[in-house]
Enzyme design. Sequence first.
Site, PDB file in Angstrom:
ATOM      1  N   HIS A   1      -1.560   0.170  -9.899  1.00 19.54           N
ATOM      2  CA  HIS A   1      -2.336  -0.889  -8.983  1.00 19.54           C
ATOM      3  C   HIS A   1      -2.930  -2.249  -9.545  1.00 19.54           C
ATOM      4  O   HIS A   1      -4.101  -2.401  -9.553  1.00 19.54           O
ATOM      5  CB  HIS A   1      -3.208  -0.185  -7.931  1.00 19.54           C
ATOM      6  CG  HIS A   1      -3.129  -0.860  -6.465  1.00 19.54           C
ATOM      7  ND1 HIS A   1      -3.213  -0.228  -5.478  1.00 19.54           N
ATOM      8  CD2 HIS A   1      -3.639  -2.191  -6.440  1.00 19.54           C
ATOM      9  CE1 HIS A   1      -3.372  -1.186  -4.487  1.00 19.54           C
ATOM     10  NE2 HIS A   1      -3.426  -2.319  -4.893  1.00 19.54           N
TER      11      HIS A   1
ATOM     12  N   ARG B   1       0.895  -1.250   0.030  1.00 19.18           N
ATOM     13  CA  ARG B   1       0.069  -0.284   0.062  1.00 19.18           C
ATOM     14  C   ARG B   1       0.696   1.185   0.167  1.00 19.18           C
ATOM     15  O   ARG B   1       2.034   1.089   0.513  1.00 19.18           O
ATOM     16  CB  ARG B   1      -0.874  -0.079   1.298  1.00 19.18           C
ATOM     17  CG  ARG B   1      -2.196  -0.852   1.253  1.00 19.18           C
ATOM     18  CD  ARG B   1      -3.161  -0.360   0.216  1.00 19.18           C
ATOM     19  NE  ARG B   1      -4.098  -1.557   0.117  1.00 19.18           N
ATOM     20  CZ  ARG B   1      -4.336  -2.409  -0.378  1.00 19.18           C
ATOM     21  NH1 ARG B   1      -3.413  -2.791  -1.521  1.00 19.18           N
ATOM     22  NH2 ARG B   1      -5.694  -3.187  -0.432  1.00 19.18           N
TER      23      ARG B   1
ATOM     24  N   GLU C   1      -4.395   7.180  -5.203  1.00 20.37           N
ATOM     25  CA  GLU C   1      -4.673   6.428  -6.380  1.00 20.37           C
ATOM     26  C   GLU C   1      -5.986   7.083  -7.249  1.00 20.37           C
ATOM     27  O   GLU C   1      -6.880   7.109  -6.419  1.00 20.37           O
ATOM     28  CB  GLU C   1      -4.711   5.009  -6.015  1.00 20.37           C
ATOM     29  CG  GLU C   1      -3.383   4.601  -5.744  1.00 20.37           C
ATOM     30  CD  GLU C   1      -3.185   2.936  -5.405  1.00 20.37           C
ATOM     31  OE1 GLU C   1      -4.443   2.275  -5.455  1.00 20.37           O
ATOM     32  OE2 GLU C   1      -2.543   2.521  -5.013  1.00 20.37           O
TER      33      GLU C   1
HETATM   34  P1  NDP Z   1      -0.822 -11.858   4.437  1.00 20.66           P
HETATM   35  O1  NDP Z   1      -1.669 -11.502   5.619  1.00 20.66           O
HETATM   36  O2  NDP Z   1      -0.832 -13.090   3.765  1.00 20.66           O
HETATM   37  O3  NDP Z   1       0.614 -11.364   4.785  1.00 20.66           O
HETATM   38  C1  NDP Z   1       0.997 -10.361   5.424  1.00 20.66           C
HETATM   39  C2  NDP Z   1       2.429 -10.565   6.339  1.00 20.66           C
HETATM   40  O4  NDP Z   1       2.898  -9.266   6.728  1.00 20.66           O
HETATM   41  C3  NDP Z   1       2.663 -11.676   7.182  1.00 20.66           C
HETATM   42  O5  NDP Z   1       3.728 -12.261   6.616  1.00 20.66           O
HETATM   43  C4  NDP Z   1       2.914 -10.861   8.366  1.00 20.66           C
HETATM   44  O6  NDP Z   1       3.601 -11.542   9.206  1.00 20.66           O
HETATM   45  C5  NDP Z   1       3.679  -9.728   7.985  1.00 20.66           C
HETATM   46  N1  NDP Z   1       3.501  -8.566   8.908  1.00 20.66           N
HETATM   47  C6  NDP Z   1       2.327  -7.926   9.321  1.00 20.66           C
HETATM   48  N2  NDP Z   1       2.752  -6.696  10.071  1.00 20.66           N
HETATM   49  C7  NDP Z   1       4.242  -6.552   9.941  1.00 20.66           C
HETATM   50  C8  NDP Z   1       5.105  -5.850  10.580  1.00 20.66           C
HETATM   51  N3  NDP Z   1       4.609  -4.720  11.023  1.00 20.66           N
HETATM   52  N4  NDP Z   1       6.679  -5.923   9.870  1.00 20.66           N
HETATM   53  C9  NDP Z   1       6.622  -6.971   9.191  1.00 20.66           C
HETATM   54  N5  NDP Z   1       5.859  -7.898   8.803  1.00 20.66           N
HETATM   55  C10 NDP Z   1       4.679  -7.823   8.897  1.00 20.66           C
HETATM   56  O7  NDP Z   1      -1.169 -10.527   3.388  1.00 20.66           O
HETATM   57  P2  NDP Z   1      -0.952 -10.708   1.834  1.00 20.66           P
HETATM   58  O8  NDP Z   1       0.277 -11.044   1.722  1.00 20.66           O
HETATM   59  O9  NDP Z   1      -2.095 -11.403   1.239  1.00 20.66           O
HETATM   60  O10 NDP Z   1      -1.217  -9.202   1.419  1.00 20.66           O
HETATM   61  C11 NDP Z   1      -0.324  -8.213   2.076  1.00 20.66           C
HETATM   62  C12 NDP Z   1      -0.980  -6.801   1.447  1.00 20.66           C
HETATM   63  O11 NDP Z   1      -0.475  -6.620   0.026  1.00 20.66           O
HETATM   64  C13 NDP Z   1      -2.319  -6.363   1.808  1.00 20.66           C
HETATM   65  O12 NDP Z   1      -2.788  -6.218   2.890  1.00 20.66           O
HETATM   66  C14 NDP Z   1      -2.492  -5.517   0.838  1.00 20.66           C
HETATM   67  O13 NDP Z   1      -2.562  -4.174   1.499  1.00 20.66           O
HETATM   68  C15 NDP Z   1      -1.462  -5.858  -0.227  1.00 20.66           C
HETATM   69  N6  NDP Z   1      -1.998  -6.386  -1.509  1.00 20.66           N
HETATM   70  C16 NDP Z   1      -1.747  -5.543  -2.700  1.00 20.66           C
HETATM   71  C17 NDP Z   1      -1.830  -6.136  -3.918  1.00 20.66           C
HETATM   72  C18 NDP Z   1      -1.842  -5.314  -5.168  1.00 20.66           C
HETATM   73  O14 NDP Z   1      -2.568  -5.337  -6.071  1.00 20.66           O
HETATM   74  N7  NDP Z   1      -0.743  -4.676  -5.151  1.00 20.66           N
HETATM   75  C19 NDP Z   1      -2.748  -7.555  -4.097  1.00 20.66           C
HETATM   76  C20 NDP Z   1      -2.719  -8.025  -2.749  1.00 20.66           C
HETATM   77  C21 NDP Z   1      -2.459  -7.295  -1.606  1.00 20.66           C
HETATM   78  P3  NDP Z   1       3.806 -11.544  10.645  1.00 20.66           P
HETATM   79  O15 NDP Z   1       2.166 -11.698  11.404  1.00 20.66           O
HETATM   80  O16 NDP Z   1       4.579 -12.794  10.960  1.00 20.66           O
HETATM   81  O17 NDP Z   1       4.320 -10.174  11.007  1.00 20.66           O
HETATM   82  C1  7N6 Z   2      -7.056  -6.205  -7.293  1.00 24.63           C
HETATM   83  C2  7N6 Z   2      -6.331  -6.387  -5.860  1.00 24.63           C
HETATM   84  C3  7N6 Z   2      -5.712  -6.182  -2.742  1.00 24.63           C
HETATM   85  O1  7N6 Z   2      -5.580  -5.665  -1.748  1.00 24.63           O
HETATM   86  O2  7N6 Z   2      -4.890  -3.995  -3.441  1.00 24.63           O
HETATM   87  C4  7N6 Z   2      -5.124  -5.534  -3.926  1.00 24.63           C
HETATM   88  O3  7N6 Z   2      -6.098  -7.331  -2.940  1.00 24.63           O
HETATM   89  C5  7N6 Z   2      -6.087  -5.420  -5.023  1.00 24.63           C
HETATM   90  C6  7N6 Z   2      -8.445  -5.985  -7.343  1.00 24.63           C
END
Ligand code: NDP
Ligand code: 7N6
Length: 307
Positions: free
Chosen positions: A273, A225, A254
């Site tokens: 995005h 984000r 955005e």
């Molecule tokens: P997950 O919940 O699967 O993974 C999040 C990870 O972040 C975990 O490994 C967690 O591990 C770690 N984490 C949380 N807080 C911290 C911290 N303070 N410091 C370090 N690590 C941390 O989420 P996703 O991988 O599915 O998605 C992550 C984010 O990516 C979403 O919340 C969204 O905002 C964004 N996203 C963007 C997309 C795009 O289109 N660009 C698509 C999908 C998601 P632990 O708990 O061990 O810290």
């Molecule tokens: C495209 C994914 C997420 O958080 O920001 C992404 O999953 C958007 C719809």
Amino acid sequence: MQIGVHDSIAFSFDPERIAAFLESHGHQCTVLEAGDSVAGEGYDCVVTFGHEDALLDAPWVHCIRAGVDAFPFDRYAETETALTHSPGIHATTIGETVLGMVLSFARRLHRYRDRQHANNWEIEPYDATFTVQDETVCVVGLGTLGEGVALRADALGMTVRGVRREPKPVPGVDELFRPDELHDAVAGARFVVLCVPLTEDTEAMIDADVFAAMDEDAYLINVARGGVVAEDALLDALDGDEIAGAGLDAHAEEPLPADSPLWGYDDVIITPHVGALSNTYHESVGKLVVANAERRENGESLSDRVV
Ligand code: NDP
Ligand code: 7N6
């Protein structure tokens, strides 16, 4: 079930695509426009990209994103509206997007594509070109996205460092760091890839001190984000040659405003995005909704519920 499909989904793809998928699984769908009333319309669920207050009149709202940081959780709790999200479906798309950026920076593809528009054969400086094999990537956040990136980076022969709070090993990750070791984790890495949710802890976690800890030839890649990065500090780091460049799929605002200085850097790759999108996104999300609809019909609790 009667399902409303909110047209905010059009930020990412045609809402009719997911409506057709849900209908093919026996649900009745109506595409709702922003401002349409939900109250008293009999919807069991509304599937949406974004929030608007009218959605609180539905018993259940499903967000097609993994990150639901823009949703007012307290309002959902107050109105007892269930909110579910879409985790677990972005490893391949984001993994490939990130590795695409990594390879472009190393092999300079983005610069040649820029020059192609001007029929320009100019060759990049010899020392600007490198291979990613044996380079180090630091992946911050090791959930669905982070693991998807780590596995692909590992397959390309990179050394993979990872940052997370829980010291639980992750496939593809060679060395784990805690968030309070972030400076050590980024130092010496050629790429720093952000895969954390936006929370109180992660807001602006990539600040001037982190840029100072990064190597001068390192690239930041943000698929998380925009708010995870202090944008002023990023601009200063780019202007001061503290880092080599950035790949940005997520932005503080955005669409990225037309007058943002970020558009102007040769070594910044900006994507709107779309890092997670593919021609099957509607099916991936649709399957989550279908499975939860079945649970709801059977009186079971919903999966992937955030409120
Ligand atoms: P997950 O919940 O699967 O993974 C999040 C990870 O972040 C975990 O490994 C967690 O591990 C770690 N984490 C949380 N807080 C911290 C911290 N303070 N410091 C370090 N690590 C941390 O989420 P996703 O991988 O599915 O998605 C992550 C984010 O990516 C979403 O919340 C969204 O905002 C964004 N996203 C963007 C997309 C795009 O289109 N660009 C698509 C999908 C998601 P632990 O708990 O061990 O810290
Ligand atoms: C495209 C994914 C997420 O958080 O920001 C992404 O999953 C958007 C719809």
